[in-house]
Design a protein around this motif. Structure first.
Motif, PDB file in Angstrom:
ATOM      1  N   ARG A   1      67.325  46.450  34.514  1.00  0.00           N
ATOM      2  CA  ARG A   1      66.624  45.768  35.602  1.00  0.00           C
ATOM      3  C   ARG A   1      65.638  44.738  35.063  1.00  0.00           C
ATOM      4  N   VAL A   2      65.635  43.562  35.691  1.00  0.00           N
ATOM      5  CA  VAL A   2      64.740  42.466  35.334  1.00  0.00           C
ATOM      6  C   VAL A   2      63.801  42.227  36.505  1.00  0.00           C
ATOM      7  N   GLU A   3      62.497  42.141  36.241  1.00  0.00           N
ATOM      8  CA  GLU A   3      61.504  41.937  37.289  1.00  0.00           C
ATOM      9  C   GLU A   3      61.103  40.470  37.364  1.00  0.00           C
ATOM     10  N   VAL A   4      60.816  40.023  38.571  1.00  0.00           N
ATOM     11  CA  VAL A   4      60.313  38.665  38.812  1.00  0.00           C
ATOM     12  C   VAL A   4      58.818  38.774  39.086  1.00  0.00           C
ATOM     13  N   VAL A   5      57.998  38.170  38.225  1.00  0.00           N
ATOM     14  CA  VAL A   5      56.542  38.301  38.325  1.00  0.00           C
ATOM     15  C   VAL A   5      55.914  36.918  38.313  1.00  0.00           C
ATOM     16  N   GLN A   6      54.725  36.837  38.884  1.00  0.00           N
ATOM     17  CA  GLN A   6      53.918  35.618  38.852  1.00  0.00           C
ATOM     18  C   GLN A   6      52.825  35.814  37.811  1.00  0.00           C
ATOM     19  N   LYS A   7      52.961  35.133  36.678  1.00  0.00           N
ATOM     20  CA  LYS A   7      52.014  35.332  35.589  1.00  0.00           C
ATOM     21  C   LYS A   7      51.893  34.057  34.774  1.00  0.00           C
ATOM     22  N   TYR A   8      50.702  33.861  34.209  1.00  0.00           N
ATOM     23  CA  TYR A   8      50.422  32.672  33.390  1.00  0.00           C
ATOM     24  C   TYR A   8      50.672  31.373  34.166  1.00  0.00           C
ATOM     25  N   GLY A   9      50.482  31.433  35.480  1.00  0.00           N
ATOM     26  CA  GLY A   9      50.626  30.243  36.301  1.00  0.00           C
ATOM     27  C   GLY A   9      52.049  29.837  36.605  1.00  0.00           C
TER      28      GLY A   9
ATOM     29  N   VAL B   1      45.876  42.283  34.168  1.00  0.00           N
ATOM     30  CA  VAL B   1      45.517  41.566  35.394  1.00  0.00           C
ATOM     31  C   VAL B   1      44.511  40.485  35.023  1.00  0.00           C
ATOM     32  N   SER B   2      44.612  39.348  35.653  1.00  0.00           N
ATOM     33  CA  SER B   2      43.718  38.228  35.351  1.00  0.00           C
ATOM     34  C   SER B   2      42.424  38.340  36.155  1.00  0.00           C
ATOM     35  N   LEU B   3      41.401  37.673  35.670  1.00  0.00           N
ATOM     36  CA  LEU B   3      40.128  37.631  36.417  1.00  0.00           C
ATOM     37  C   LEU B   3      40.314  36.940  37.759  1.00  0.00           C
ATOM     38  N   ASP B   4      41.235  35.987  37.814  1.00  0.00           N
ATOM     39  CA  ASP B   4      41.508  35.311  39.077  1.00  0.00           C
ATOM     40  C   ASP B   4      42.081  36.282  40.099  1.00  0.00           C
ATOM     41  N   SER B   5      42.954  37.199  39.656  1.00  0.00           N
ATOM     42  CA  SER B   5      43.510  38.202  40.569  1.00  0.00           C
ATOM     43  C   SER B   5      42.441  39.193  41.026  1.00  0.00           C
ATOM     44  N   ILE B   6      41.522  39.534  40.128  1.00  0.00           N
ATOM     45  CA  ILE B   6      40.424  40.424  40.508  1.00  0.00           C
ATOM     46  C   ILE B   6      39.555  39.770  41.575  1.00  0.00           C
ATOM     47  N   LEU B   7      39.297  38.463  41.404  1.00  0.00           N
ATOM     48  CA  LEU B   7      38.531  37.734  42.412  1.00  0.00           C
ATOM     49  C   LEU B   7      39.266  37.697  43.736  1.00  0.00           C
ATOM     50  N   GLU B   8      40.573  37.494  43.690  1.00  0.00           N
ATOM     51  CA  GLU B   8      41.355  37.450  44.928  1.00  0.00           C
ATOM     52  C   GLU B   8      41.342  38.807  45.629  1.00  0.00           C
ATOM     53  N   GLN B   9      41.425  39.898  44.875  1.00  0.00           N
ATOM     54  CA  GLN B   9      41.360  41.231  45.478  1.00  0.00           C
ATOM     55  C   GLN B   9      40.007  41.464  46.132  1.00  0.00           C
ATOM     56  N   HIS B  10      38.935  41.024  45.465  1.00  0.00           N
ATOM     57  CA  HIS B  10      37.594  41.197  46.035  1.00  0.00           C
ATOM     58  C   HIS B  10      37.445  40.401  47.336  1.00  0.00           C
ATOM     59  N   CYS B  11      37.934  39.152  47.328  1.00  0.00           N
ATOM     60  CA  CYS B  11      37.793  38.311  48.518  1.00  0.00           C
ATOM     61  C   CYS B  11      38.626  38.848  49.683  1.00  0.00           C
TER      62      CYS B  11
ATOM     63  N   TYR C   1      33.286  29.640  19.748  1.00  0.00           N
ATOM     64  CA  TYR C   1      32.174  28.802  19.285  1.00  0.00           C
ATOM     65  C   TYR C   1      32.430  28.249  17.878  1.00  0.00           C
ATOM     66  N   CYS C   2      32.939  29.097  16.987  1.00  0.00           N
ATOM     67  CA  CYS C   2      33.116  28.674  15.589  1.00  0.00           C
ATOM     68  C   CYS C   2      34.271  27.699  15.412  1.00  0.00           C
ATOM     69  N   LEU C   3      35.351  27.897  16.156  1.00  0.00           N
ATOM     70  CA  LEU C   3      36.552  27.086  15.967  1.00  0.00           C
ATOM     71  C   LEU C   3      36.676  25.953  16.985  1.00  0.00           C
ATOM     72  N   HIS C   4      35.668  25.792  17.840  1.00  0.00           N
ATOM     73  CA  HIS C   4      35.687  24.724  18.847  1.00  0.00           C
ATOM     74  C   HIS C   4      36.947  24.815  19.714  1.00  0.00           C
ATOM     75  N   LEU C   5      37.164  25.985  20.304  1.00  0.00           N
ATOM     76  CA  LEU C   5      38.306  26.178  21.179  1.00  0.00           C
ATOM     77  C   LEU C   5      37.961  25.775  22.611  1.00  0.00           C
ATOM     78  N   THR C   6      38.988  25.531  23.397  1.00  0.00           N
ATOM     79  CA  THR C   6      38.774  25.164  24.792  1.00  0.00           C
ATOM     80  C   THR C   6      38.191  26.346  25.571  1.00  0.00           C
ATOM     81  N   SER C   7      37.383  26.042  26.551  1.00  0.00           N
ATOM     82  CA  SER C   7      36.737  27.092  27.340  1.00  0.00           C
ATOM     83  C   SER C   7      37.757  27.762  28.260  1.00  0.00           C
ATOM     84  N   PRO C   8      37.749  29.085  28.360  1.00  0.00           N
ATOM     85  CA  PRO C   8      38.702  29.777  29.238  1.00  0.00           C
ATOM     86  C   PRO C   8      38.298  29.661  30.699  1.00  0.00           C
ATOM     87  N   THR C   9      39.244  29.876  31.580  1.00  0.00           N
ATOM     88  CA  THR C   9      39.030  29.905  33.019  1.00  0.00           C
ATOM     89  C   THR C   9      39.455  31.279  33.545  1.00  0.00           C
ATOM     90  N   PRO C  10      39.042  31.653  34.757  1.00  0.00           N
ATOM     91  CA  PRO C  10      39.432  32.979  35.268  1.00  0.00           C
ATOM     92  C   PRO C  10      40.929  33.214  35.320  1.00  0.00           C
TER      93      PRO C  10
END
Length: 351
Positions: A135-143, A224-234, A317-326
């Motif tokens: 069985r193969v699942e269809v999921v919404q992940k990583y945008g 679970v992403s922080l964005d999904s946690i926010l959506e559950q709270h809202c 901070y040390c490697l000058h990486l891009t800032s993460p988003t929820p």
């Protein structure tokens, strides 16, 4: 703005009007499958109804729309399309799509797990593919909409992998470089006494580029992403995920009409209003308490989460990486580990 929205309207018809020409000119199996799906969708009365409504909502020949009206229409159609996506089948059988993988076993060939050679461990510990689960699942992940495969190793463990279609090859390769660096750092941190005692490691999934447009990424179904946690709270308080942003701009326009200048103190008061009415400071804590009702599990998760946040912030901070988003921060509920997707080096020529 109107040119952009005309492009969106044209994309709604892309791949459907020319489905007959696709099936006539392209002879590959993938193209024929796409043509059949396009023909079936074109004959779907629900699709025709949605297409007509979409074209009428974004028809600017009769009456121009303001920016707020356009935003409301886009929100409306995002909700409609999300409902359509949620109504789609959540899984399918592997035999229906690829009979070769369904019949694959160790007697067919001895193949290691995807990305196994990228892990820093002796070759005697490499896990080989015993079979693919049916069985193969269809999921919404990583945008994106991904397919989750389950691969049974010769050690009896089922390893989930996501099959992800990738359109931006350059950005994906930059992300892979950061993951490879984290894997190298994990080897050094395992040898350090204090880091090893605290199990202070960066979580790096196995990641393999099958083709320039397709990647296999090791997955954790409990993450679970922080964005999904926010959506559950809202959703629990009868708000949408964009309620905080909408509230901010409505208050900002109201204050502008009164002739007030947006100062730092005024922005802080707006931020506190959002915290008191929509998203409190304890939203993440409430989710953790609800998810880990046992006290020992909660405190273990809290300790692991704190260590992961501290280690990742130091690396950013040390490697000058891009800032993460929820939407790019994923929490593994079974281990408390954090996965930051989309990390890339953000260093310019001037430093």
């Amino acid at each position: 703005m109107q040119a952009i929205l005309r492009k969106i309207v044209s994309c709604f018809e892309m791949g459907f009007e020319s489905s007959s020409s696709i099936s006539a000119t392209l002879s590959s199996v993938a193209s024929e499958t796409f043509a059949r799906r396009a023909q079936a969708t074109l004959q779907d009365p629900i699709f025709q109804q949605l297409k007509q409504q979409f074209s009428s909502d974004f028809d600017f020949s009769s009456s121009p729309s303001t920016l707020h009206q356009l935003i409301d229409k886009l929100k409306k159609w995002i909700a409609i399309l999300q409902e359509r996506v949620a109504a789609q089948p959540k899984s399918f059988l592997l035999e229906e799509r690829c009979r070769f993988l369904n019949n694959f076993s160790m007697s067919t060939a001895e193949v290691e797990l995807p990305g196994e050679f990228l892990m820093p461990k002796p070759t005697s510990y490499f896990v080989k593919i015993a079979r693919f689960l049916p069985r193969v699942e269809v999921v919404q992940k990583y945008g994106v909409s991904a397919r989750r495969l389950f691969i049974r190793g010769h050690n009896g463990v089922a390893y989930p992998y996501l099959v992800i279609g990738d359109n931006n090859v350059t950005e994906s390769r930059r992300e892979e470089l950061v993951f490879q660096l984290c894997q190298t750092l994990n080897v050094c941190m395992e040898k350090a006494k204090d880091a090893g005692r605290r199990y202070l490691l960066y979580f790096t999934p196995r990641l393999v580029s099958v083709s320039p447009q397709i990647r296999l990424v090791e997955d954790n179904p409990s993450s679970v992403s922080l964005d999904s946690i926010l959506e559950q709270h809202c959703s629990r308080i009868d708000h949408t995920r964009d309620s905080a942003v909408t509230y901010y701009y409505e208050r900002w326009l109201y204050l502008r009409k009164k002739g007030k200048v947006l100062t730092k103190e005024l922005l802080e008061s707006l931020f506190k209003e959002i915290q008191s009415t929509i998203i409190p400071k304890s939203a993440l804590k409430k989710w953790a308490v609800y998810s880990y009702q046992n006290a020992m599990q909660y405190w273990t998760f809290r300790k692991q989460f704190t260590l992961q946040i501290a280690a990742t912030a130091f690396l950013e901070y040390c490697l000058h990486l891009t800032s993460p988003t929820p939407s790019t921060v994923y929490i593994a509920r079974d281990t408390g580990q954090l996965l930051f997707t989309g990390f890339k080096f953000d260093v310019t020529a001037n430093g």
